[in-house]
Motif scaffolding. Structure first.
Motif, PDB file in Angstrom:
ATOM      1  N   GLU A 113       0.815  -1.221   0.000  1.00  0.00           N
ATOM      2  CA  GLU A 113       0.000   0.000   0.000  1.00  0.00           C
ATOM      3  C   GLU A 113       0.849   1.272   0.000  1.00  0.00           C
TER       4      GLU A 113
ATOM      5  N   ASP B  13       3.874   0.935  -6.730  1.00  0.00           N
ATOM      6  CA  ASP B  13       4.538   0.868  -8.040  1.00  0.00           C
ATOM      7  C   ASP B  13       5.912   0.221  -7.969  1.00  0.00           C
TER       8      ASP B  13
ATOM      9  N   ASP C 147       1.696  -4.760 -14.094  1.00  0.00           N
ATOM     10  CA  ASP C 147       2.352  -3.512 -14.519  1.00  0.00           C
ATOM     11  C   ASP C 147       3.803  -3.437 -14.050  1.00  0.00           C
TER      12      ASP C 147
ATOM     13  N   THR D  15      -7.092  -4.354  -3.647  1.00  0.00           N
ATOM     14  CA  THR D  15      -7.953  -3.825  -4.712  1.00  0.00           C
ATOM     15  C   THR D  15      -7.480  -4.377  -6.052  1.00  0.00           C
ATOM     16  N   THR D  16      -8.343  -4.313  -7.028  1.00  0.00           N
ATOM     17  CA  THR D  16      -7.954  -4.830  -8.346  1.00  0.00           C
ATOM     18  C   THR D  16      -6.812  -3.982  -8.920  1.00  0.00           C
ATOM     19  N   GLU D  17      -6.802  -2.692  -8.575  1.00  0.00           N
ATOM     20  CA  GLU D  17      -5.717  -1.842  -9.067  1.00  0.00           C
ATOM     21  C   GLU D  17      -4.371  -2.263  -8.465  1.00  0.00           C
ATOM     22  N   LEU D  18      -4.357  -2.509  -7.146  1.00  0.00           N
ATOM     23  CA  LEU D  18      -3.109  -2.959  -6.505  1.00  0.00           C
ATOM     24  C   LEU D  18      -2.678  -4.319  -7.058  1.00  0.00           C
ATOM     25  N   GLN D  19      -3.633  -5.174  -7.298  1.00  0.00           N
ATOM     26  CA  GLN D  19      -3.311  -6.507  -7.832  1.00  0.00           C
ATOM     27  C   GLN D  19      -2.714  -6.394  -9.240  1.00  0.00           C
ATOM     28  N   ARG D  20      -3.275  -5.505 -10.031  1.00  0.00           N
ATOM     29  CA  ARG D  20      -2.749  -5.343 -11.407  1.00  0.00           C
ATOM     30  C   ARG D  20      -1.332  -4.773 -11.380  1.00  0.00           C
ATOM     31  N   LYS D  21      -1.085  -3.817 -10.505  1.00  0.00           N
ATOM     32  CA  LYS D  21       0.270  -3.253 -10.415  1.00  0.00           C
ATOM     33  C   LYS D  21       1.261  -4.326  -9.975  1.00  0.00           C
TER      34      LYS D  21
END
Ligand code: 0GY
Length: 304
Positions: free
Chosen positions: A246, A250, A293, A283-289
């Motif tokens: 968290e 990145d 990414d 979150t899906t955003e954290l998982q994608r990063k």
């Protein structure tokens, strides 16, 4: 050549469960190894353990089973600076694997180029005393300066108690620096105590430092059993890993660590390790990063 496994060696899980958590499309298992097979790629004479074989074919079958698209194969210490098994895995991956090598100062530019060609994008410096003999820091700094020119990074593996002594060396490294397994915090200490605070400071003050939030099975004291219906396996790792994910979304990576060298008490089911991910990246955003990414930016930047 036939090799006797280290007594008590635990073999990797032959039939991992299918994870309930579906990883995002294009996910990268950014920390895993191949072991031999010893008959084809002999283990190094200076190794500190002799593992069971764990081949590229078995690794890539696991990748598909877990729903991952790519791997980062990290040179294991049982192969020393002989990168042939890892390179063989990369060149037979159809472009779906990149690697992290172990090299000596004596390596030639042509040999470094050949590793680059095969898909190597980093070197690993290991400071875990039970795994490797000491390499002088000036030798490592020379290697770092040379691989910087190739656009590679340095992966460092150490235990939390050793961070103060290694701090000056780490903070002088000229490349991106990726820490294995959050610098192996001692989970009997508080997440907001001084030991983990130093690791967080290391990441906060140095924007070139990344961390793998991998290996709950290696760090956990509470272990693989869920203590009640509400809680997940390796629950003591969750607050540590969440904080890193968290605060530095990145600059985090995740990997299975298959085939899990040197585990003494239990061998994890790799499917359950994947099910751990949503507990640390909520979150899906954290998982994608974490899974797509960040590893793509580091290992396949040309596709960005
Ligand atoms: C890991 C951890 C370990 C071993 C190695 O290369 C290795 O031998 O990395 C360990 O024993 O803690 O990252 O796989």
């Amino acid at each position: 050549m036939n090799f006797e496994k280290t007594p008590g060696w635990l073999d990797w899980y032959a039939k991992p469960s299918k994870p309930r958590f579906q990883v995002p499309a294009g996910s990268v298992d950014a920390h895993c190894h191949v072991f031999g097979p010893g008959a084809e790629f002999p283990y190094a004479p200076e190794r500190k353990y002799t593992p069971c074989d764990a081949s590229k074919t078995q690794l890539y079958a696991l990748r598909d089973h877990l729903g991952f698209a790519r791997n980062v194969v990290v040179q294991a210490t049982c192969h020393g600076a002989d990168n042939r098994a890892m390179v063989d895995a990369l060149v037979h991956s159809g472009g779906k694997a990149r690697g992290v090598a172990t090299v000596k100062r004596s390596i030639s530019d042509a040999e470094l180029q050949a590793l680059h060609q095969a898909g190597v994008r980093g070197v690993r410096f290991n400071f875990v005393k039970r795994l490797v003999d000491f390499t002088p820091k000036d030798e490592l700094m020379d290697i770092a300066a040379r691989i910087q020119k190739l656009g590679w990074h340095v992966v460092i593996y150490f235990e939390a108690v050793d961070l103060p002594e290694l701090w000056d060396f780490f903070t002088q490294l000229p490349t991106t620096v990726v820490v294995d397994h959050m610098g192996r915090p001692d989970l009997s200490l508080a997440v907001d105590g001084p030991q983990f605070a130093l690791f967080e400071r290391f990441m906060r003050e140095h924007a070139n430092v990344w961390s793998k939030v991998s290996c709950p099975e290696r760090l956990s004291i509470t272990g693989p059993k869920a203590l009640n219906g509400e809680q997940h396996a390796y629950q003591d790792v969750i607050p540590f890993a969440r904080r890193i994910v968290e605060q530095f979304p990145d600059r985090v990576l995740w990997g299975t660590d298959w085939p899990h060298p040197n585990l003494k008490d239990h061998m994890p089911d790799d499917g359950l390790l994947v099910d751990f991910i949503p507990h640390i990246a909520r979150t899906t955003e954290l998982q994608r990063k974490l899974l797509v990414d960040n590893p793509m930016r580091l290992y396949w930047p040309e596709e960005g």
